[in-house]
Write an enzyme that holds these catalytic residues in place. Structure first.
Site, PDB file in Angstrom:
ATOM      1  N   PRO A   1       0.578  -7.304   6.693  1.00 23.59           N
ATOM      2  CA  PRO A   1      -0.452  -7.288   7.409  1.00 23.59           C
ATOM      3  C   PRO A   1      -1.121  -5.463   7.901  1.00 23.59           C
ATOM      4  O   PRO A   1      -0.436  -4.661   7.641  1.00 23.59           O
ATOM      5  CB  PRO A   1      -0.207  -7.335   8.846  1.00 23.59           C
ATOM      6  CG  PRO A   1       1.317  -7.445   8.591  1.00 23.59           C
ATOM      7  CD  PRO A   1       1.576  -7.351   7.024  1.00 23.59           C
ATOM      8  N   ASN A   2      -2.225  -5.707   8.388  1.00 18.93           N
ATOM      9  CA  ASN A   2      -2.963  -4.413   9.309  1.00 18.93           C
ATOM     10  C   ASN A   2      -3.553  -3.322   7.546  1.00 18.93           C
ATOM     11  O   ASN A   2      -4.356  -2.780   8.403  1.00 18.93           O
ATOM     12  CB  ASN A   2      -2.386  -3.409   9.593  1.00 18.93           C
ATOM     13  CG  ASN A   2      -1.522  -4.173  11.213  1.00 18.93           C
ATOM     14  OD1 ASN A   2      -2.533  -4.822  11.891  1.00 18.93           O
ATOM     15  ND2 ASN A   2      -0.612  -4.925  11.488  1.00 18.93           N
TER      16      ASN A   2
ATOM     17  N   ARG B   1      -8.068   2.806   9.261  1.00 22.30           N
ATOM     18  CA  ARG B   1      -6.257   2.625   9.562  1.00 22.30           C
ATOM     19  C   ARG B   1      -6.388   3.958   9.421  1.00 22.30           C
ATOM     20  O   ARG B   1      -5.992   4.477   8.924  1.00 22.30           O
ATOM     21  CB  ARG B   1      -5.922   1.467   9.548  1.00 22.30           C
ATOM     22  CG  ARG B   1      -4.581   1.124  10.177  1.00 22.30           C
ATOM     23  CD  ARG B   1      -3.816   0.448   9.020  1.00 22.30           C
ATOM     24  NE  ARG B   1      -2.774   0.451  10.010  1.00 22.30           N
ATOM     25  CZ  ARG B   1      -1.244   0.025   9.064  1.00 22.30           C
ATOM     26  NH1 ARG B   1      -1.343  -0.685   7.969  1.00 22.30           N
ATOM     27  NH2 ARG B   1      -0.107   0.055  10.355  1.00 22.30           N
TER      28      ARG B   1
ATOM     29  N   TYR C   1      -2.184   7.015   6.212  1.00 21.37           N
ATOM     30  CA  TYR C   1      -3.103   6.669   5.303  1.00 21.37           C
ATOM     31  C   TYR C   1      -4.016   6.551   4.914  1.00 21.37           C
ATOM     32  O   TYR C   1      -4.674   6.072   3.520  1.00 21.37           O
ATOM     33  CB  TYR C   1      -3.259   4.737   5.594  1.00 21.37           C
ATOM     34  CG  TYR C   1      -1.832   4.418   6.501  1.00 21.37           C
ATOM     35  CD1 TYR C   1      -0.610   4.027   5.753  1.00 21.37           C
ATOM     36  CD2 TYR C   1      -2.241   4.152   8.033  1.00 21.37           C
ATOM     37  CE1 TYR C   1       0.517   3.798   7.219  1.00 21.37           C
ATOM     38  CE2 TYR C   1      -0.596   3.256   8.373  1.00 21.37           C
ATOM     39  CZ  TYR C   1       0.699   3.644   8.229  1.00 21.37           C
ATOM     40  OH  TYR C   1       0.588   2.863   8.400  1.00 21.37           O
TER      41      TYR C   1
ATOM     42  N   ASN D   1       3.699  -4.542  -0.889  1.00 21.70           N
ATOM     43  CA  ASN D   1       3.359  -3.536   0.529  1.00 21.70           C
ATOM     44  C   ASN D   1       3.925  -4.414   1.999  1.00 21.70           C
ATOM     45  O   ASN D   1       2.420  -5.157   2.428  1.00 21.70           O
ATOM     46  CB  ASN D   1       2.589  -3.052   0.328  1.00 21.70           C
ATOM     47  CG  ASN D   1       2.304  -1.966   1.637  1.00 21.70           C
ATOM     48  OD1 ASN D   1       3.168  -1.688   2.628  1.00 21.70           O
ATOM     49  ND2 ASN D   1       1.586  -0.673   1.752  1.00 21.70           N
TER      50      ASN D   1
ATOM     51  N   ALA E   1       4.697  -3.391   8.268  1.00 25.82           N
ATOM     52  CA  ALA E   1       5.286  -3.815   9.467  1.00 25.82           C
ATOM     53  C   ALA E   1       6.574  -4.960   9.382  1.00 25.82           C
ATOM     54  O   ALA E   1       8.120  -4.790   9.501  1.00 25.82           O
ATOM     55  CB  ALA E   1       4.649  -4.146  11.010  1.00 25.82           C
TER      56      ALA E   1
ATOM     57  N   GLU F   1       8.659  -2.752  -3.581  1.00 27.11           N
ATOM     58  CA  GLU F   1       8.466  -2.217  -2.559  1.00 27.11           C
ATOM     59  C   GLU F   1       8.188  -1.343  -2.597  1.00 27.11           C
ATOM     60  O   GLU F   1       7.681  -0.119  -3.137  1.00 27.11           O
ATOM     61  CB  GLU F   1       9.667  -2.457  -1.647  1.00 27.11           C
ATOM     62  CG  GLU F   1       9.698  -1.959  -0.321  1.00 27.11           C
ATOM     63  CD  GLU F   1      10.581  -1.251   0.656  1.00 27.11           C
ATOM     64  OE1 GLU F   1      11.588  -1.986   0.473  1.00 27.11           O
ATOM     65  OE2 GLU F   1      10.630  -1.278   1.796  1.00 27.11           O
TER      66      GLU F   1
ATOM     67  N   HIS G   1       5.188   1.738  -0.754  1.00 30.48           N
ATOM     68  CA  HIS G   1       4.531   1.727   0.819  1.00 30.48           C
ATOM     69  C   HIS G   1       3.644   3.258   0.467  1.00 30.48           C
ATOM     70  O   HIS G   1       4.168   3.999  -0.329  1.00 30.48           O
ATOM     71  CB  HIS G   1       5.292   2.178   2.216  1.00 30.48           C
ATOM     72  CG  HIS G   1       6.453   1.713   2.565  1.00 30.48           C
ATOM     73  ND1 HIS G   1       5.817   0.362   3.075  1.00 30.48           N
ATOM     74  CD2 HIS G   1       7.730   1.288   1.859  1.00 30.48           C
ATOM     75  CE1 HIS G   1       7.194  -0.219   2.905  1.00 30.48           C
ATOM     76  NE2 HIS G   1       8.072   0.006   2.719  1.00 30.48           N
TER      77      HIS G   1
ATOM     78  N   ARG H   1       8.766   9.264   9.305  1.00 34.25           N
ATOM     79  CA  ARG H   1       8.051   8.670  10.495  1.00 34.25           C
ATOM     80  C   ARG H   1       8.549   8.220  11.531  1.00 34.25           C
ATOM     81  O   ARG H   1      10.594   8.498  11.837  1.00 34.25           O
ATOM     82  CB  ARG H   1       6.336   7.809   9.493  1.00 34.25           C
ATOM     83  CG  ARG H   1       5.980   8.087   9.145  1.00 34.25           C
ATOM     84  CD  ARG H   1       5.435   6.700   8.716  1.00 34.25           C
ATOM     85  NE  ARG H   1       4.472   6.214   9.803  1.00 34.25           N
ATOM     86  CZ  ARG H   1       3.582   5.398   9.394  1.00 34.25           C
ATOM     87  NH1 ARG H   1       3.468   4.410   9.108  1.00 34.25           N
ATOM     88  NH2 ARG H   1       2.748   5.156  10.612  1.00 34.25           N
TER      89      ARG H   1
HETATM   90  C1  DQA Z   1       3.517   1.001   5.733  1.00 27.85           C
HETATM   91  C2  DQA Z   1       4.481   1.876   6.185  1.00 27.85           C
HETATM   92  C3  DQA Z   1       5.463   1.026   7.296  1.00 27.85           C
HETATM   93  O1  DQA Z   1       5.295   1.236   8.364  1.00 27.85           O
HETATM   94  C4  DQA Z   1       3.512   0.194   8.342  1.00 27.85           C
HETATM   95  O2  DQA Z   1       3.905  -1.061   9.220  1.00 27.85           O
HETATM   96  C5  DQA Z   1       2.446  -0.175   7.268  1.00 27.85           C
HETATM   97  C6  DQA Z   1       2.396   0.762   6.250  1.00 27.85           C
HETATM   98  C7  DQA Z   1       3.111   2.270   4.672  1.00 27.85           C
HETATM   99  O3  DQA Z   1       2.334   1.596   3.013  1.00 27.85           O
HETATM  100  O4  DQA Z   1       2.586   3.164   4.662  1.00 27.85           O
HETATM  101  O5  DQA Z   1       1.475  -0.841   7.704  1.00 27.85           O
HETATM  102  O6  DQA Z   1       3.926  -0.344   5.027  1.00 27.85           O
END
Ligand code: DQA
Length: 144
Positions: free
Chosen positions: A11-12, A19, A24, A75, A78, A102, A104, A111
């Site tokens: 998501p997102n 964003r 990011y 990835n 959240a 995994e 990020h 964070r």
């Molecule tokens: C994320 C880190 C997560 O905490 C966050 O909710 C994201 C992006 C990252 O790529 O740094 O949506 O996965």
């Protein structure tokens, strides 16, 4: 036949580029996917890149990776921090003998406190975090 790797984002992440760019970066998800496809090709892999904002869709794609015998770069966004459904689907991938990395873009450990927990990490093959777009590329290298 060229092995396929599923490169899945949660998501997102479709909002990358606009964003919170200070966290990011300024690359869009298309930029990430283009770089991933190029790197994968160099490594003799075919990257199947997808993004969803929906937990169930992500679960379905993880099942699809198992059925296809494909490794996964994920990835979870959240979902990383609270989705037991995604965690269990990741466990199906790794217990089937496939690898799941995994990734990020940011370093969640540096964070907010709620980002310090990953429910995915214990069932992942490994984790790459904190290197922006490069996190995805490093994950591909880890797979080969
Ligand atoms: C994320 C880190 C997560 O905490 C966050 O909710 C994201 C992006 C990252 O790529 O740094 O949506 O996965």
């Amino acid at each position: 036949m060229t092995p396929t790797v599923f490169v899945l984002s949660g998501p997102n992440l479709n909002r990358l580029g606009t964003r919170e760019p200070e966290i990011y970066g300024s690359d869009s998800l298309d930029d990430v996917h283009d770089a991933v496809r190029r790197e994968a090709e160099q490594l003799g892999l075919l990257a199947d890149c997808r993004q969803t904002n929906h937990e169930g869709v992500l679960v379905d794609w993880l099942h699809e990776a198992v059925d296809a015998g494909a490794d996964v770069v994920l990835n979870p966004g959240a979902f990383t921090h609270y989705s037991y459904a995604v965690r269990d689907a990741c466990a199906i991938v790794t217990t089937s003998g496939r690898s799941l990395v995994e990734v990020h873009l940011s370093n969640p450990a540096a964070r907010e406190g709620f980002r310090h927990v990953s429910v995915v990490a214990p069932v992942a093959t490994g984790t790459v975090a904190g290197f922006g777009l490069q996190s995805y590329l490093l994950a591909l290298h880890a797979l080969v």
